[in-house]
Design an enzyme around this catalytic site. Structure first.
Site, mmCIF file in Angstrom:
data_model
loop_
_atom_site.group_PDB
_atom_site.id
_atom_site.type_symbol
_atom_site.label_atom_id
_atom_site.label_comp_id
_atom_site.label_asym_id
_atom_site.label_seq_id
_atom_site.Cartn_x
_atom_site.Cartn_y
_atom_site.Cartn_z
ATOM 1 C CB SER A 120 -1.293 -0.283 0.957
ATOM 2 O OG SER A 120 -2.192 0.818 1.110
ATOM 3 C CG ASP A 156 -3.971 -1.761 0.471
ATOM 4 O OD1 ASP A 156 -3.531 -2.361 0.932
ATOM 5 O OD2 ASP A 156 -3.981 -0.939 0.356
#
Length: 305
Positions: free
Chosen positions: A46, A190
């Site tokens: 991320s 993610d």
């Protein structure tokens, strides 16, 4: 810094997710650079993937920090769906103001209907164009891997090839905020869902010494406003903290900058986060050097004194 015949251990950096708090990674990189501790591999999740990719393309901490800060200064904070989900800048707001914000949040969430994300995905694409150069992930100056998650299988995806902006984009698709990306039978989101601090991934890439950087808050304030979105965010934070702990236990050294009372959406506090990363890195330099000595071959330790 290349190693002739693998006499020295390969140092891998595992940069965890955490939204705006991930700016602390810049501070860590700055100190490692100043201390002449070479980074041979970087895995990022991320926000950690964004910072890691920037540094892997251009291993110059001052340059990447300047580029990031310039982007933050020019960012239109409310134009990509964060108007009602960002942390309150004024913690002492009047009760009626807090009530009004809560109602606005609920109306905003209700208006989303069946959408798979409440933020505008165009923002992430624009951000990556500003922060990353064009190119493929396998061509970075420091070997780099972006970590994502397949929602269909639940497995972690370590991306080592292909367009670097696309790879980092997949790693940073915050669930619920940005829609996942379809890729054949995979539904990619993610990396923090499965590997919030990518220690397993950096070890898989070949690191002998894994340095993990977790930007999870060490302490959380009481949840004074238990609205739907705040409860969801708190539950996700707690889950992520426990998953991060499972990862960092596998690292040789873990850096955990002080992120108490900070929120993932506080991008305007990036300067404070960078400083926190610097402070934590300086504290852990002795541990890092000790870990490097411990992983050197026995004959190198003898003849190098």
């Amino acid at each position: 810094m290349k190693k002739g015949v693998d006499i020295l251990p390969r140092i891998g950096l595992a940069l965890g997710g955490g939204g705006a708090r991930g700016a602390a990674h810049f501070g860590v990189l700055k100190v490692l650079e100043e201390e002449r501790i070479p980074i041979d591999l970087i895995a990022g999740t991320s926000m950690g993937a964004i910072v890691g990719a920037m540094y892997a393309q251009n291993p110059d901490a001052s340059a990447v920090i300047e580029r990031y800060e310039r982007f933050i200064e020019d960012m239109d904070y409310g134009s990509f769906g964060m108007k009602y989900i960002a942390a309150d800048a004024d913690q002492d707001s009047h009760l009626l103001q807090k009530f009004a914000r809560t109602i606005a949040q609920r109306i905003y969430m209700s208006s989303m209907g069946h959408r798979s994300g409440i933020m505008k995905p165009e923002f992430l694409d624009k951000a990556l164009k500003e922060l990353l150069d064009r190119g493929d992930i396998q061509d970075t100056k420091i070997p780099f891997g972006a970590v994502a998650t397949d929602l269909n299988s639940g497995s972690t995806i370590l991306i080592r090839e292909g367009n670097i902006r696309r790879a980092v984009r997949r790693s940073a698709l915050i669930p619920g905020y940005l829609p996942p990306e379809e890729d054949g039978k995979r539904l990619i989101t993610d990396g923090g869902v499965s590997e919030p601090v990518p220690v397993d991934s950096v070890l898989k890439m070949g690191a002998d010494v894994a340095i993990a950087v977790s930007v999870d808050p060490a302490a959380m304030p009481s949840l004074e406003d238990p609205s739907m979105i705040n409860i969801m965010r708190r539950c996700d934070l707690i889950r992520g903290i426990y998953m991060s702990r499972a990862q960092i236990e596998k690292a040789d050294v873990c850096l955990c900058p002080d992120m108490s009372d900070s929120d993932w959406s506080e991008f305007l506090s990036s300067g404070e986060f960078i400083k926190a990363g610097e402070e934590e890195a300086r504290k852990k330099i002795p541990q890092i050097r000790k870990a490097l000595r411990r992983k050197r071959p026995w004959f190198y330790r003898i003849f190098s004194g």
